[in-house]
Design a protein around this motif. Structure first.
Motif, PDB file in Angstrom:
ATOM      1  N   GLY A   1       1.853   0.980   6.604  1.00 29.79           N
ATOM      2  CA  GLY A   1       3.154   0.231   6.181  1.00 29.79           C
ATOM      3  C   GLY A   1       3.046  -0.702   5.224  1.00 29.79           C
ATOM      4  N   ALA A   2       4.130  -0.914   4.505  1.00 30.39           N
ATOM      5  CA  ALA A   2       4.299  -2.253   3.839  1.00 30.39           C
ATOM      6  C   ALA A   2       4.044  -3.371   4.400  1.00 30.39           C
TER       7      ALA A   2
ATOM      8  N   GLU B   1       0.099  -0.703  -1.291  1.00 34.07           N
ATOM      9  CA  GLU B   1       1.190   0.275  -0.729  1.00 34.07           C
ATOM     10  C   GLU B   1       1.228   1.584  -1.425  1.00 34.07           C
TER      11      GLU B   1
ATOM     12  N   ASN C   1       5.894   4.891   2.594  1.00 31.90           N
ATOM     13  CA  ASN C   1       6.930   4.107   2.323  1.00 31.90           C
ATOM     14  C   ASN C   1       8.333   4.779   2.509  1.00 31.90           C
TER      15      ASN C   1
END
Length: 375
Positions: A282-283, A292, A297
């Motif tokens: 995840g970010a 990223e 996302n």
């Protein structure tokens, strides 16, 4: 809790001692602010005492014990010895190592209790590396096919682990049942490594904590045997673990390793990508080691914004399918939780937490023999 109570409103009240941790933040992003917390110190009194909460609302559940004493004055090894060779000192030992399971099984005083684990073990690919390209799916897949998960479970965990296709545990509500763990495939693994153009003579660097030493060496041997790559196993000293994890979380420096063995924990039976996948990919994932992933996302945002439970479960399954298809990590297994338990204790393990509300003792338990008629 950092002071004696009584504290709490659950089945038990903290009445003596305390157990607390000191954390430091590792900043992942400043705008918007996102951080993870790393434990640098654990402060515990020699014992922590919980007393039964007689006003607990759910009488059917418990409490079924008058008092619980957590002993912090003995090591893991000492606790296991006391539980398996005598009674009256230690009734339950948590986090029993698979290598010690047989010792518990052979004990005259203790029994082995197992539960499906709530931690996923996987290898983090360092996609920030410049001299090797872990953004190449061929390379990630080659390494996944080079690992014999059945051997890993049997030799590394003595059978007390469950191989997984990606990150979601088989017991979770959002486990995609159409996925199965990738099989060990030497021929395809070597062909894919060749396509990925691994530099001639370049060693693979596999990092792990001290607790994972045996597992790391087993995986390294499998990769060396299958891909004919030399593998350096880097064992992180306990006193340096926080600094290593801070580097991964903050993403300011490129870690020296190629693959890091790591785990994440889930606290619920559903929405497991919030605990596993987000942490790795995840970010704001503390274990993400690379740029990223826009598609991840988007999928994660879809799950987070879905209010319909059935639809959210389906999106969660899609997240695991995406991670599997793109081979985003070195997918390994879910180690089981093992407990050594006095034979006169009825202990009911949970998958997501350690609970004693429903735990009770028989009339032959040492505490009731010493105090006849005591509940």
């Amino acid at each position: 809790m950092d002071a004696p109570g009584p504290w709490g409103t659950g089945p038990f009240l903290l009445s003596k001692g305390y157990s607390s941790i000191n954390n430091v933040p590792a900043i992942i992003k400043k705008k918007p602010f996102e951080a993870t917390w790393l434990t640098v110190k654990e402060n515990r009194t020699p014992s922590v005492v919980l007393d039964a909460n007689q006003n607990y609302w759910n009488k059917n559940r418990g409490p079924r014990l008058n008092k619980i004493v957590f002993r912090n004055d003995v090591s893991q090894e000492q606790a296991l010895h006391l539980c398996t060779t005598a009674e009256g000192q230690v009734d339950i030992v948590t986090q029993v190592q698979p290598k010690d399971a047989k010792k518990v099984i052979m004990s005259s005083y203790a029994k082995l209790v197992t539960a499906k684990g709530n931690q996923v073990l996987a290898g983090v690919f360092n996609r920030f590396k410049k001299d090797v390209n872990f953004n190449d799916r061929n390379l990630r897949l080659a390494l996944n096919l080079a690992v014999d998960r059945e051997e890993l479970v049997q030799r590394g965990f003595h059978g007390y682990a469950d191989p997984v296709p990606a990150m979601t545990p088989p017991w979770a509500i959002d486990y995609p049942e159409d996925l199965t763990p990738r099989a060990y495939d030497q021929e395809n693994a070597r062909a894919l490594l060749k396509k990925a153009n691994w530099p001639e003579g370049r060693k693979l660097k596999l990092a792990a904590t001290k607790k994972q030493t045996a597992i790391a060496k087993l995986i390294a041997n499998q990769i060396q045997r299958t891909l004919r790559l030399r593998v350096d196993v880097i064992i992180i000293p306990e006193e340096h673990e926080v600094n290593w994890m801070r580097i991964v979380a903050e993403k300011k420096l490129v870690p020296a390793w190629d693959i890091l063995l790591a785990n994440a924990t889930a606290l619920f039976y559903e929405d497991t990508p919030a605990f596993f996948h987000r942490e790795f990919f995840g970010a704001n994932g503390a274990l993400r080691a690379g740029p990223e992933l826009p598609q991840f996302n988007q999928l994660f945002q879809n799950m987070a914004g879905e209010v319909d439970k059935k639809k959210r479960v389906e999106v969660a399954k899609e997240i695991d399918r995406y991670a599997f298809k793109e081979v985003l990590a070195l997918f390994l297994c879910i180690p089981q939780s093992l407990y050594a338990v006095n034979k006169q204790v009825k202990f009911h393990p949970y998958r997501t937490t350690f609970e004693l509300a429903e735990t009770e003792v028989t009339v032959d338990h040492w505490s009731r023999r010493n105090y006849p008629g005591r509940a």
